[in-house]
Design an enzyme around this catalytic site. Structure first.
Site, PDB file in Angstrom:
ATOM      1  N   CYS A 111      28.236  23.579 -34.761  1.00 44.73           N
ATOM      2  CA  CYS A 111      28.189  24.114 -36.121  1.00 44.73           C
ATOM      3  C   CYS A 111      28.181  23.033 -37.201  1.00 44.73           C
ATOM      4  O   CYS A 111      27.898  23.323 -38.364  1.00 44.73           O
ATOM      5  CB  CYS A 111      29.353  25.072 -36.348  1.00 44.73           C
ATOM      6  SG  CYS A 111      29.329  26.517 -35.258  1.00 44.73           S
ATOM      7  N   HIS A 253      30.542  25.660 -43.852  1.00 41.91           N
ATOM      8  CA  HIS A 253      29.991  26.338 -42.681  1.00 41.91           C
ATOM      9  C   HIS A 253      30.528  27.757 -42.637  1.00 41.91           C
ATOM     10  O   HIS A 253      31.736  27.989 -42.740  1.00 41.91           O
ATOM     11  CB  HIS A 253      30.367  25.578 -41.411  1.00 41.91           C
ATOM     12  CG  HIS A 253      30.167  26.389 -40.173  1.00 41.91           C
ATOM     13  ND1 HIS A 253      28.959  27.004 -39.883  1.00 41.91           N
ATOM     14  CD2 HIS A 253      31.020  26.726 -39.165  1.00 41.91           C
ATOM     15  CE1 HIS A 253      29.087  27.671 -38.747  1.00 41.91           C
ATOM     16  NE2 HIS A 253      30.318  27.515 -38.295  1.00 41.91           N
ATOM     17  N   ASN A 283      27.945  34.157 -38.321  1.00 38.11           N
ATOM     18  CA  ASN A 283      28.032  32.709 -38.118  1.00 38.11           C
ATOM     19  C   ASN A 283      26.756  32.262 -37.416  1.00 38.11           C
ATOM     20  O   ASN A 283      26.553  32.561 -36.239  1.00 38.11           O
ATOM     21  CB  ASN A 283      29.272  32.389 -37.279  1.00 38.11           C
ATOM     22  CG  ASN A 283      29.423  30.912 -36.974  1.00 38.11           C
ATOM     23  OD1 ASN A 283      28.500  30.122 -37.136  1.00 38.11           O
ATOM     24  ND2 ASN A 283      30.605  30.531 -36.505  1.00 38.11           N
TER      25      ASN A 283
END
Length: 332
Positions: A111, A253, A283
């Site tokens: 990520c 993020h 996500n």
């Protein structure tokens, strides 16, 4: 060293299939309220056949168009879900974009990948190795999720975001003002796909490696995400000389709304200045920051000259932050 890497264009892509919380609740022990209250996620997009490379090409095309160019000197693709374990996906993406012959490679920082990709591309530009670059974060997490695991299936979505960088001056809008990067491999097992690599490889007698699904230990990941993003973003603020109150937009993020608000609180950044995009896309790992930037542009939340702080955390463990004064660019 000379010049700076400057943001010149932004493009994104999402697959067609919209997956709501209600759809997931039909086969998982969960419901919309449970998912929203714990993550802030209301829906996500999953691919029905489009690969990571397909989404990367679409986002890349849009970023190039937004930048008003059809060529760059470098393609960097950040992804956890490449089209194949070997070769890298970036050269194929470059070829399909009409960029065959340019340098192209993948980055696997989970990520945090988009921030790492930006840092790598900016380093190439400032060293004078290239004059421009295309940085893409693209993922198809739906291909690595256990469909019966509600702790991961409700969180992740598929998508891609891309930016074009050009060589410019460090004092102009859009120039990236430094990076803070870090890792902690001692905690690698907190976020992991155990099988498929050289430690647990496929064999004739067991062609499907055990542990082929993505796994994550939610509670410690939450804690480390808040700690590391806060520390990294704080270090970047110190480097730029910006005060928390002077940050116009914080784009972290998009892992979990509670994580984003906790980081903003610890940094003492007004929560209203935190960009939230996971409610509509989940996500999306390495794609989450460019997707969030695109949404912020579309909703008029970013104006030329705004102070924008970016920060990410991911498996590895890895983390990273950067900052820029928002330029007058197009997002497609």
């Amino acid at each position: 060293m000379s010049g700076a890497g400057v943001l010149a264009g932004l493009g994104t892509a999402l697959p067609a299939r919209l997956v709501t919380n209600e759809e997931l609740s039909r086969h998982l022990d969960t419901d919309d309220e449970w998912i929203r209250s714990r993550t802030g996620i209301g829906q996500r997009y999953w691919s029905d056949g489009a690969s990571t490379g397909d989404l990367a090409v679409e986002a890349g095309q849009r970023a190039l168009k937004a930048a008003g160019t059809d060529t760059v000197d470098l393609v960097v693709l950040a992804t956890t879900t490449p089209d194949h374990p070997c070769p890298a996906t970036a050269p194929d993406v470059a070829d399909r974009l009409g960029l065959s012959g340019v340098a192209a490679y993948d980055i696997a920082a989970v990520c945090s990948g988009f921030i790492y990709g930006l840092a790598s591309a900016v380093a190439h530009i400032t060293a004078g190795l290239v004059g421009s670059a295309l940085v893409i974060g693209a993922e198809t997490y739906s291909t690595i999720l256990d469909p019966l695991d509600r702790t991961t299936s409700v969180i992740f979505g598929d998508g891609a975001g891309a930016v074009v960088l050009r060589s410019g001056s460090v004092d102009e809008r859009g120039a990236f003002l430094g990076f803070d990067l870090g890792s902690d491999g001692a905690l690698k097992d907190l976020i992991v796909i155990p099988g498929g690599g050289s430690r647990e490889r496929a064999a004739a007698e067991r062609p499907q490696p055990a542990g082929a699904y993505f796994t994550m230990q939610g509670k410690p990941v939450f804690r480390h995400a808040v700690t590391r993003m806060t520390s990294s973003a704080g270090a970047l603020l110190d480097r730029t000389g910006w005060s928390p109150a002077s940050v116009d937009r914080f784009v972290g993020h998009q892992a979990n709304a509670r994580i984003l608000h906790a980081v903003a609180d610890q940094l003492r950044i007004d929560g209203a200045r935190t960009v939230i995009d996971l409610d509509r896309v989940g996500n999306t790992s390495a794609a989450s920051i460019p997707l969030a930037l695109s949404r912020a542009c579309g909703e008029g939340l970013l104006s030329p000259g705004d102070r924008v702080l970016l920060s990410a955390f991911g498996g590895g463990l890895t983390w990273g932050s950067t900052a820029l004064l928002w330029p007058d660019i197009t997002a497609l």
